[in-house]
Design a protein around this motif. Structure first.
Motif, PDB file in Angstrom:
ATOM      1  N   MET A  20       0.815  -1.221   0.000  1.00  0.00           N
ATOM      2  CA  MET A  20       0.000   0.000   0.000  1.00  0.00           C
ATOM      3  C   MET A  20       0.843   1.262   0.000  1.00  0.00           C
ATOM      4  SD  MET A  20      -3.406  -0.610   2.181  1.00  0.00           S
ATOM      5  CE  MET A  20      -2.858  -1.597   3.549  1.00  0.00           C
ATOM      6  N   ARG A  89      -6.028   8.699  14.540  1.00  0.00           N
ATOM      7  CA  ARG A  89      -4.940   9.058  13.624  1.00  0.00           C
ATOM      8  C   ARG A  89      -5.274   8.779  12.163  1.00  0.00           C
ATOM      9  NH1 ARG A  89      -2.048   6.019  17.688  1.00  0.00           N
ATOM     10  NH2 ARG A  89      -0.943   4.686  16.197  1.00  0.00           N
ATOM     11  N   TYR A  90      -6.254   7.900  11.951  1.00  0.00           N
ATOM     12  CA  TYR A  90      -6.591   7.505  10.577  1.00  0.00           C
ATOM     13  C   TYR A  90      -8.099   7.296  10.488  1.00  0.00           C
ATOM     14  CZ  TYR A  90      -1.952   5.887  11.856  1.00  0.00           C
ATOM     15  OH  TYR A  90      -0.693   5.824  12.394  1.00  0.00           O
ATOM     16  N   MET A  92     -11.165   5.071  10.254  1.00  0.00           N
ATOM     17  CA  MET A  92     -11.281   3.682  10.707  1.00  0.00           C
ATOM     18  C   MET A  92     -12.726   3.207  10.544  1.00  0.00           C
ATOM     19  SD  MET A  92      -8.131   3.235  12.017  1.00  0.00           S
ATOM     20  CE  MET A  92      -8.111   1.852  13.127  1.00  0.00           C
ATOM     21  N   ILE A  95     -14.979  -3.535  11.987  1.00  0.00           N
ATOM     22  CA  ILE A  95     -14.722  -4.624  11.044  1.00  0.00           C
ATOM     23  C   ILE A  95     -16.002  -5.359  10.636  1.00  0.00           C
ATOM     24  CG2 ILE A  95     -14.067  -6.240  12.885  1.00  0.00           C
ATOM     25  CD1 ILE A  95     -11.995  -7.421  10.907  1.00  0.00           C
ATOM     26  N   LEU A  98     -17.915  -3.285   8.242  1.00  0.00           N
ATOM     27  CA  LEU A  98     -17.244  -3.257   6.944  1.00  0.00           C
ATOM     28  C   LEU A  98     -17.586  -4.520   6.147  1.00  0.00           C
ATOM     29  CD1 LEU A  98     -15.289  -1.320   5.503  1.00  0.00           C
ATOM     30  CD2 LEU A  98     -13.413  -2.712   6.358  1.00  0.00           C
ATOM     31  N   ARG A 113     -13.603  -4.666  16.789  1.00  0.00           N
ATOM     32  CA  ARG A 113     -12.350  -4.058  16.350  1.00  0.00           C
ATOM     33  C   ARG A 113     -12.557  -3.190  15.112  1.00  0.00           C
ATOM     34  NH1 ARG A 113      -7.883  -8.211  15.652  1.00  0.00           N
ATOM     35  NH2 ARG A 113      -9.349  -9.123  14.190  1.00  0.00           N
ATOM     36  N   PHE A 114     -11.571  -2.369  14.827  1.00  0.00           N
ATOM     37  CA  PHE A 114     -11.623  -1.482  13.673  1.00  0.00           C
ATOM     38  C   PHE A 114     -10.478  -1.818  12.714  1.00  0.00           C
ATOM     39  CE2 PHE A 114     -14.663   2.047  14.471  1.00  0.00           C
ATOM     40  CZ  PHE A 114     -15.129   1.632  15.704  1.00  0.00           C
ATOM     41  N   VAL A 115     -10.630  -1.380  11.483  1.00  0.00           N
ATOM     42  CA  VAL A 115      -9.524  -1.447  10.525  1.00  0.00           C
ATOM     43  C   VAL A 115      -9.341  -0.070   9.895  1.00  0.00           C
ATOM     44  CG1 VAL A 115      -9.715  -3.895   9.976  1.00  0.00           C
ATOM     45  CG2 VAL A 115     -11.052  -2.246   8.682  1.00  0.00           C
ATOM     46  N   ARG A 116      -8.128   0.177   9.453  1.00  0.00           N
ATOM     47  CA  ARG A 116      -7.814   1.464   8.837  1.00  0.00           C
ATOM     48  C   ARG A 116      -8.329   1.511   7.408  1.00  0.00           C
ATOM     49  NH1 ARG A 116      -1.749   3.851   8.898  1.00  0.00           N
ATOM     50  NH2 ARG A 116      -1.177   1.790   8.129  1.00  0.00           N
ATOM     51  N   HIS A 547      -3.137  11.518  10.012  1.00  0.00           N
ATOM     52  CA  HIS A 547      -3.932  11.633   8.787  1.00  0.00           C
ATOM     53  C   HIS A 547      -5.219  12.420   9.030  1.00  0.00           C
ATOM     54  CE1 HIS A 547      -1.756   8.666   6.074  1.00  0.00           C
ATOM     55  NE2 HIS A 547      -1.050   8.710   7.194  1.00  0.00           N
ATOM     56  N   GLY A 816      -9.858   2.802  22.023  1.00  0.00           N
ATOM     57  CA  GLY A 816     -10.756   2.084  21.140  1.00  0.00           C
ATOM     58  C   GLY A 816     -11.189   0.770  21.747  1.00  0.00           C
TER      59      GLY A 816
END
Lengths: 822, 223
Positions: A20, A89-90, A92, A95, A98, A113-116, A547, A816
């Motif tokens: 990425m 920071r990003y 998110m 999951i 998503l 949980r989260f993902v970026r 970010h 989180g």
């Protein structure tokens, strides 16, 4: 056999293909232009204006703005906000959401949980969800809300969100707010305006004319530390003068409050203890004394008010309840000796008396009544419209009472869609539900769509809200009853939050977008929300960290997805908006004789001063000519009784102010046998609501064993074997929390305090789980004040507490989710 | 053991893995064994064999998951991208300053180092200069420059300077970082194993010898 370099590099190339991020996290530096000494920049905040030393691209030091003579300690927390380890920071996404979007497992919300995501992915998802909800369900399914946002007129995040989402489609709107909902409901009927956000009589006139000042559930020394715009702290100069007058005996100040407040301790004034939530019986006892001892101003009532007879019939026991509201009757409920009630009434009537009400007494069940009764007593005293007399509901807020300069404040980035334009989805089909609901009832709406409630003379049908968006707002702080909120969030399909730190609102969301803090963008703000003392440049201290982006950028890019970004920002960037707002303000002020320099000169200087305003008396114009300057009530006069409210037929807000027992009340009231302690959740001394709770070093200055303090008196502590500094479990049938004991003589038996705004941090997402930090709204009741206002009743809350034994769970509020489920 | 071409290359390999989540393509490449050469070369280094095996097992274990890339991305987020309360933020400042603040003294020192070599963090990465991956890439460049000293003797750090950077700027916080990584709840053991592997790899570097370098094996870094 050893790996050769060739084999290694081939393998490395293979596993790096399609990464990425391309190779090379470092690049040749641009010309370095940073001086070793750094430079001082000016900016503002709810906590006041500050100067920041920026060195090497970092904020190195913060000090108060020179003109702020009474800066709050809270500015020490600013750096901890910027460089907080809980910064988002990003972008998110949760999951499971998503993977499955509106069909996600919602029981995991808060724990999942989260993902970026990249910004493009995140904004695409945000837009897709808005499209899905508008096209599938229409405007009744979308609700968005803001709150105390960060300061600044260009970047005010609520405006950005409302404009962008409003250009896309309609949504469920709200009315009122969590601070003053009951006041906003009742006072327009009584005094013709909400009063709570109106300029009040100037402090110099109060100090020169008042002989007695009553602080009714009012703690201005605590609450004036923060303001809606950039706070000036000018009121503290007058409080300092008042302290001198209390000391020399020229003004008598009495704090009517169950608790010895910070203001009382500062002024060294008297306290009149009243049982919690029983101000109305006390006030009825006062009215009885004023009436029966002929101490009330008949001429004033005849000239300026209506409905006295209906009210006084109630006081004298000549209405349905047949109970005369004598001081003896009042005393049995409010805990004040009946002779003291009479004495107090006589004192009020004896000379010029200024009543200064705080907001806490209207944040309870039937919160309309004490405010209405306050207006009635002020009317009976006949001093409304006189300098140093009458009633104020706002001298503890945003330096109200400091004279206005008369200069104009700058406008803001627009909140609404431009005139003549339509949203992309113009549908107004709310499917039979209401398009606007009382703000404190949005959780009801999620839980009970289609249910009808009465509100302020009309009927509200709850819409079926499926998607929520919050920006500059932490509903998992401001709303009541966390466990009920958890149930509601299990019904939501999608929750989007734009914020800068991982609070509970983010944790319970599906999509979290990182806004930068206000210290990472250029802006302007009025200096003094009501005094309009000057105009402040808000210099960007550092670039947006990680970010994160400005709300301006976030919503411009959202609008780009439906091709309306140029319309959204009116083809202007941040710098152009700054100049546009400044120049419009300059033009306006030049007409009124206030000189402002060219923008560049202002920006360099950081501030332009408009000077001090002239003293002013609230309602003096009405007093001078009640026909010409009629109030905004149905009759134009003060309405001691309201025929209009009477026609609504509400049993929880009748035609005249009255005493009604609460769902639960301490000191012998309902429920006090099971949960004997009244929990008050006042505005915090060390935060602005929940803002700055995350600032770790500053938080450490007031927490106990890392938990929010629970303040209690020595008797309640001793009875439960609790010592100062102990961990305490506070509980009722609605929830439970951990807090740290602070034992103080300021608190009488039966009264404890946990300040609102403490970040919620449950052990897990299950209903009823222990809050690990001490959010009082884990325990509060989510009911409307009455059918008139349907406002928050946070201060109607009984609890008990015990010393916590065993291993205390770690605080989970400042991060989180942590659970893993596959 | 001498410093050789593997050291800058491995620094950059670690830097890449701690910088950003693996893509589906990368993950499949590892699962096809295309990363074996890298892992095997790590396993050749003293004391790393068992941790490399742990990492291999983690890659194998991922094949059992139905959304392996997404779950691994969630692990990455839980480990490195969330908050200072539950995750293991990959910033030296977080472990070195009071209050676990970001952008503290280690970031300032790293900023000075980058400025001295006329470098800055790439605009795409948008991370503080004390991000682990930035520091590893800086270290890799240091190794590169050291190994190429024969060609440009006037530039590049000495091995002692490289060792000092490792000891003073990395090994002062990486044990705490790796310990935190082990505590974060994850689906896969991949990132906790990777954190331990990095720590062990770096711990071995101060023992590198100052003997002349093999010019024939001139360093080539890459990721």
């Amino acid at each position: 056999m050893a790996i050769t370099r060739r084999q290694f590099m081939q393998g490395l190339a293979s596993v790096s293909a399609g990464a990425m991020l391309g190779p090379g996290l470092l690049m040749r530096a641009a010309e370095a232009a940073v001086s070793a000494e750094g430079s001082w920049k000016t900016t503002g905040s709810h906590w006041g204006a500050i100067k920041a030393l920026v060195k090497g691209g970092k904020v190195a030091e913060i000090k108060p703005f020179e003109q702020d003579k009474y800066p709050t300690e809270m500015i020490k927390g600013v750096m901890g906000v910027i460089y907080n380890p809980s910064r988002i920071r990003y972008p998110m996404a949760r999951i499971d959401w998503l993977k499955n979007r509106e069909n996600s497992d919602r029981t995991q919300r808060g724990d999942n949980r989260f993902v970026r995501l990249t910004w493009d992915e995140a904004l695409d998802l945000f837009y897709e969800e808005l499209e899905r909800v508008q096209t599938t369900h229409g405007p009744a399914a979308l609700h968005h809300s803001t709150g105390w946002r960060q300061t600044g007129q260009v970047h005010s995040c609520g405006n950005h969100m409302a404009r962008a989402l409003g250009m896309h489609g309609n949504s469920v709107a709200t009315i009122g707010d969590y601070s003053t909902g009951a006041a906003q409901g009742i006072l327009p009927y009584v005094l013709g305006s909400t009063e709570v956000y109106s300029q009040g009589t100037s402090w110099p006139l109060i100090l020169d004319n008042s002989k007695t000042i009553i602080l009714w559930a009012n703690d201005p020394v605590k609450n004036l530390q923060v303001g809606w715009n950039c706070e000036t702290h000018e009121s503290y100069e007058y409080l300092e003068q008042l302290k001198g007058k209390v000391a020399d005996g020229s003004i008598r100040v009495i704090s009517v409050d169950p608790v010895r407040s910070k203001t009382q301790n500062y002024l060294g004034c008297e306290q009149l203890y009243v049982n919690p939530m029983t101000d109305v019986p006390f006030m009825l006892g006062i009215a009885h004394t004023l009436y029966t001892e002929n101490l009330y101003d008949k001429k004033f009532i005849e000239t300026y008010a209506l409905g006295f007879k209906d009210f006084i019939d109630y006081v004298m026991g000549e209405t349905d309840d047949k109970v005369e509201k004598t001081p003896a009757w009042a005393s049995a409920i409010c805990g004040i000796d009946e002779d003291k009630i009479r004495e107090f009434a006589r004192l009020l009537a004896s000379d010029r008396t200024q009543l200064l009400f705080g907001w806490a007494v209207q944040r309870q069940q039937h919160g309309e009544q004490p405010y209405w009764m306050g207006a009635v007593i002020a009317t009976m005293l006949g001093q409304i419209g006189l300098p140093g007399g009458g009633i104020s509901y706002a001298h503890h807020y945003s330096s109200i009472g400091v004279s206005a300069s008369g200069a104009s404040a700058p406008g803001a980035f627009p909140r609404n869609i431009d005139a003549g334009k339509e949203p992309k989805h113009p549908s107004m089909d709310y499917k039979g539900a209401s398009s606007t609901i009382p703000i404190a009832r949005w959780v009801d709406s999620i839980l009970s769509p289609g249910e009808k409630i009465e509100y302020n003379g009309s009927e509200v049908t709850y819409p079926e809200i499926r998607m929520v968006v919050f920006s500059g707002c932490n509903p998992w702080h401001r709303h009541q009853d966390r466990n009920r909120m958890k149930k509601a969030y299990r019904k939501l399909e999608t929750a989007v939050t734009i914020d800068f730190a991982w609070n509970a609102t983010c944790r319970f969301s599906d999509l979290v977008l990182p806004a930068c803090t206000q210290f990472e963008r250029n802006d302007i703000d009025i200096y003094g929300s009501y005094s309009n003392r000057g105009l402040l440049a808000m210099h960007k201290l550092v670039d947006p960290l990680f970010h994160s982006r400005t709300d301006f950028d976030i919503f411009t890019e959202l609008c780009r997805r439906f091709g309306r970004h140029e319309e959204y920002r009116r083809s202007m960037d941040e710098g152009q908006w700054l100049r546009h707002l400044y120049n419009a303000c300059r033009d306006e002020n030049q007409k009124a004789g206030f000189k402002m320099p060219e923008f560049e000169e202002f920006w360099e200087a950081g501030y332009v001063d408009f000077g001090a305003g002239k003293p002013w008396v609230r309602h003096a114009d009405f007093r001078e000519d009640p026909e010409l300057n009629a109030l905004g009530t149905p009759s134009g006069f003060i309405e001691i009784s309201s025929r209009k409210i009477g026609r609504y037929g509400y049993d929880d807000c009748k035609a005249y102010p009255s005493w009604m027992e609460k769902a639960e009340r301490s000191h012998g009231g309902p429920g006090s046998d099971k949960f004997p302690l009244w929990l008050q959740s006042v505005h915090p001394d060390n935060r602005l609501h929940s803002q700055m709770c995350e600032s770790e070093e500053f938080r450490a200055t007031y927490t106990v064993q890392g938990r929010e303090p629970v303040f209690m008196g020595p008797e309640d502590a001793k009875a439960r074997g609790i010592a100062d500094g102990d961990l305490v479990r506070v509980f009722n049938d609605r929830g439970q929390l951990l807090a740290g004991a602070v034992v103080s003589d300021n608190f009488p038996p039966g009264v404890i305090r946990i300040q609102e705004g403490a970040w919620y941090g449950p052990e897990d997402a299950s209903i009823g789980s222990l809050d690990t930090y001490g959010d009082p709204n884990t325990l509060t009741m989510d009911i409307g004040t009455s059918r008139l206002s349907q406002a928050t009743s946070a201060n109607t809350c009984l609890v008990d507490m015990e010393k916590f034994k065993g291993a205390a769970p770690a605080v989970t509020s400042f991060g989180g989710p942590i659970e893993v489920e596959v | 053991m001498n410093a050789d071409w593997r050291h800058p290359a491995l620094c950059n390999w670690f830097a890449g893995l701690f910088a950003v989540e693996l893509t589906q393509e990368q993950l499949l490449a590892y699962q096809r064994g295309e990363g074996d050469a890298v892992l095997s070369s790590l396993a050749e280094l003293p004391g790393l064999a068992s941790t490399v095996q742990r990492l291999r097992n983690a890659f194998t274990g991922l094949t059992l998951l139905s959304h392996s890339r997404l779950e691994l991305a969630a692990d990455f987020a839980a480990m490195f991208l969330m908050d200072g309360q539950n995750s293991a933020p990959p910033y030296a400042s977080f472990y070195s300053s009071e209050g676990n603040r970001f952008f503290a003294e280690p970031q300032e020192r790293m900023q000075e180092r980058l400025a001295a070599s006329q470098q800055e963090v790439s605009a795409d990465f948008r991370e503080p200069s004390d991000h682990l991956s930035v520091m590893l890439e800086y270290l890799g460049e240091g190794f590169d420059a050291f190994l190429n000293k024969a060609e440009k003797p006037e530039s590049g750090p000495t091995l002692d300077q490289i060792k000092a950077f490792i000891e003073e700027e990395l090994l002062n916080w990486l044990p705490a970082f790796a310990a935190r990584c082990e505590k974060v709840s994850t689906v896969s053991d991949l990132y906790p194993a990777l954190a331990v592997l990095l720590l062990e790899f770096l711990k071995g570097l101060p023992a590198l010898d100052e003997t002349p370098i093999n010019i024939a094996e001139k360093a080539v870094s890459g990721r």
